[in-house]
Design an enzyme around this catalytic site. Structure first.
Site, PDB file in Angstrom:
ATOM      1  N   GLY A  63      86.101 -17.870  27.693  1.00  0.00           N
ATOM      2  CA  GLY A  63      84.659 -17.682  27.694  1.00  0.00           C
ATOM      3  C   GLY A  63      83.969 -18.677  28.601  1.00  0.00           C
ATOM      4  CG  LEU A  64      79.576 -20.930  29.238  1.00  0.00           C
ATOM      5  CD1 LEU A  64      79.593 -20.541  30.693  1.00  0.00           C
ATOM      6  CD2 LEU A  64      78.192 -20.771  28.652  1.00  0.00           C
ATOM      7  CG  HIS A  65      86.682 -22.640  30.438  1.00  0.00           C
ATOM      8  ND1 HIS A  65      86.554 -21.534  31.209  1.00  0.00           N
ATOM      9  CD2 HIS A  65      87.666 -23.398  30.972  1.00  0.00           C
ATOM     10  CE1 HIS A  65      87.441 -21.620  32.190  1.00  0.00           C
ATOM     11  NE2 HIS A  65      88.132 -22.741  32.082  1.00  0.00           N
ATOM     12  CG  LEU A  66      85.562 -28.029  32.862  1.00  0.00           C
ATOM     13  CD1 LEU A  66      84.590 -28.754  31.945  1.00  0.00           C
ATOM     14  CD2 LEU A  66      86.880 -28.804  32.883  1.00  0.00           C
TER      15      LEU A  66
END
Lengths: 101, 584
Positions: A19-22
């Protein structure tokens, strides 16, 4: 003087599997910092300043999370598409666990 | 001597003095500065952030040459974080409002962000991010403190690194020349540490649990990255055994690899054998190719489940399989083994929460899949979808009866029908195989052979189940021996059944990576071997010294022997005849 544009849009996070990671978060923040508009992403009561990857990561949004994207300012119209694209990316091989990354 | 068990994440064996890393990482004293120094602290902070960002970008550049762009991109993202306006704002505010030192302000600012992640409860995403943030904090502190460099970059002697956990940056600067192995208390098979160790080919075991308090720097330790063992204070016999193993490992790499890569695995009398690689992670597909493998003979898919609180999605399965198939191309088979969870593997995972008194005889592997069909079907769908990208084959593990095999095939058919209905493309003629690793399956091999396109003999479980001996139980481990005559007879039964039915038979357990058994297996009728990629060059070298007629004689002779010890010494002697430099 053009009226300040305000766009509100709901976006479902993709970027499997994390998902919305680094990487998407830093890409998103970098893009916002180059634009003339304020961007806010919110997840329920949590709100994040689009210019800050730290703030965005704090939303903890795995794939499938519905986020509210608010853009306000001169660049709002041209910002929508690329920002949504980052959030709904297909994910990269590099985002999956395993030496895919 | 003490043997600690962890998760094997990068194969290989190493013996050496321990370098124990501080469990606490870097400790920051609460320090305030005088009001006059505040501006100076802010400047120091900004300089450290700029420097950190610069270093991360540099690391990205050097690592992309070394490990490929995708791993290196993690550091590009780190570089972005050091420039984050909120980090800068918060840290500066802490300095100005409280007269904090730059170090303390950084630590507080980063930890405040980590706390927010903590508050949201644990998830794979949160765990991953925590590790990245810890790393980020450490990097900044090192720069601010002008520390005399990281302990890991200053290593000159060969050592084994023991730590509670390693950050991605720490792992990435490890030099395989000096760091011969890693073992960490925490971490899982999908942690960055595991991934990097695998990519650098440094033997590594993670998730060992608490052990650092039992060891001091300089103690001799053994890391067994094949079996996931950390051995503290090894006894003389164990040391000897591992020194031999290490020697064999070393001779397989290096020269042989370059020399053997492009020549076929053919015996002296022209019998073409196939040497495949066993892999667990998609990135290892490359290792197979680098070593001239004929394909992937065993792709273990359990890694997708490690460290997960929820089952992987069909897409995650698909992406992994597709990666391997594309890498291997259209002409090299990839045998995907369906989930082999349970037993010693990832107990406590989804669907395995109930307690079993005897997990090795319990609901593991294909039994678990048949009980948990949604999970099984998700994987099968992904496998079928991936089939269009190469020469894919499906294999079911731990099958003990013909009935189980029928059930597997009928579920596979259901999934195929679903895909047809949804007009999702897949190959309709995918070869289907079964593992033979339970004695009942070996005995019934002639019946099972009629139902499948290939057999793959998993000798590890076959030996353990046949001799009723757990090799991890020291008190009975000597019974666990692939050279036992009972195993030879079972192998003969299975191989004959396969050859009679004209289906392929591969050996994929540890036995197939053992030079000693090559002649025997060839003589029994095996033409396909699957082993850890790094063993392939050595196996190929041996194959090219073999002769079918001799091998058949060796197999015939070995079958007459009565004990494992006799078989072992006979096979060693025969190996020495063709390879005088073979290790004992």
């Amino acid at each position: 003087m053009p009226a300040t544009l305000r766009i509100v849009k709901s976006v479902v996070v993709a970027n499997p599997p994390m998902g919305l990671h680094l990487r998407p978060a830093t890409a998103f923040a970098k893009l916002v910092r180059g634009l003339k508009c304020n961007v806010t992403l919110s997840h329920g009561e949590k709100r994040a300043d689009g210019r800050s990857a730290f703030d965005l990561l704090g939303l903890l949004a795995p794939p499938g999370t519905e986020l509210l994207l608010e853009i306000e300012g001169e660049d709002a119209e041209r910002a929508v598409e690329p920002l949504c694209e980052i959030l709904t990316g297909e994910g990269e091989l590099s985002d999956t666990p395993g030496p895919l990354s | 001597m003490e043997i600690r068990r962890g998760i094997a994440v990068s194969p290989g064996v190493a013996i050496g003095p321990a370098l124990v890393l501080d469990t606490e990482g870097i400790l920051i004293p609460i320090r305030s500065v005088s009001t006059q120094e505040v501006d100076g602290e802010v400047r120091r902070l900004r300089a450290a952030l700029a420097e950190a960002s610069h270093l991360a970008q540099e690391k990205q550049r050097t690592l992309s040459a070394k490990l490929g762009k995708e791993i290196a991109d993690i550091f590009a993202a780190h570089a972005g974080l050091y420039e984050d306006p909120i980090l800068v704002r918060d840290a500066e505010a802490l300095i100005r409002a409280n007269n904090y030192s730059a170090e303390y302000a950084v630590s507080r600012a980063v930890r405040a962000i980590m706390k927010r992640l903590d508050a949201a409860g644990s998830s794979p995403l949160a765990t991953r991010l925590q590790a990245d943030f810890v790393d980020l904090e450490k990097q900044l502190l090192i720069l601010l403190q002008g520390a005399s460099g990281q302990p890991l970059s200053a290593i000159t002697e060969p050592i084994i690194v023991l730590a509670h956990d390693l950050t991605p940056s720490e792992t990435a600067i490890l030099d395989p020349k000096t760091v011969h192995a890693l073992a960490t208390e925490s971490g899982g098979a999908t942690s960055h540490t595991a991934i990097m160790a695998g990519a650098l080919e440094i033997p590594a075991v993670v998730g060992v649990g608490r052990f650092l308090s039992d060891i001091s720097g300089g103690d001799t330790v053994i890391v067994d990255g094949y079996q996931g063992l950390l051995i503290l204070d090894p006894d003389a016999e164990t040391l000897q055994r591992y020194m031999e193993l290490r020697f064999r490992d070393q001779t397989t790499s290096g020269l042989h690899q370059v020399f053997q890569k492009n020549i076929p695995a053919e015996t002296k009398d022209g019998v073409r054998l196939h040497l495949f690689g066993n892999i667990e992670f998609p990135g290892e597909a490359r290792h197979c190719l680098d070593r001239g493998a004929d394909g992937v003979g065993l792709y273990r898919t359990e890694f997708l489940y490690v460290n997960k609180s929820v089952d992987p999605t069909e897409e995650e399965h698909f992406q992994a399989y597709q990666t391997v198939l594309k890498e291997l191309g259209p002409d090299r088979p990839v045998v995907i083994r369906t989930l082999d969870l349970g037993g010693d593997k990832f107990v406590g995972m989804t669907g395995l929460t109930h307690h079993e008194k005897n997990p090795f005889l319990g609901l593991r592997s294909v039994r678990l899949c048949l009980k948990n069909q949604p999970m099984f079907k998700t994987q099968l769908r992904a496998i079928l979808r991936a089939s269009v990208y190469g020469d894919l084959r499906i294999m079911f593990p731990m099958v003990s009866t013909a009935m189980e095999l029928r059930q597997c095939k009928s579920i596979l058919r259901e999934v195929q029908e679903d895909l047809e209905e949804a007009r999702i493309p897949f190959k309709s003629d995918i070869p289907i195989g079964t593992m033979i690793e339970v004695p009942s399956a070996a005995i019934m091999a002639d019946v099972l052979a009629r139902q499948v396109d290939f057999f793959s003999i998993g000798t590890n479980d076959l030996v353990q189940y046949t001799l009723a001996a757990d090799r991890n139980n020291e008190t009975v481990a000597d019974l666990y021996n692939a050279a036992d005559p009972s195993i030879l007879r079972l192998l003969q039964t299975v191989i004959r059944a396969a050859n009679t039915a004209e289906i392929d038979v591969t050996i994929c357990g540890e036995m197939s990576g053992e030079p000693m058994y090559m002649q025997l297996l060839l003589g029994l009728g095996v033409r396909q071997f699957s082993a850890t990629p790094r063993k392939i060059p050595e196996l190929k070298r041996i194959v090219r010294q073999l002769c079918l007629a001799d091998a058949e004689r060796v197999a015939h002779e070995a079958l007459q022997l009565e004990t494992a010890r006799e078989v072992t010494s006979y096979l060693r002697e025969q190996l020495r005849r063709i390879l005088p430099d073979a290790p004992d």
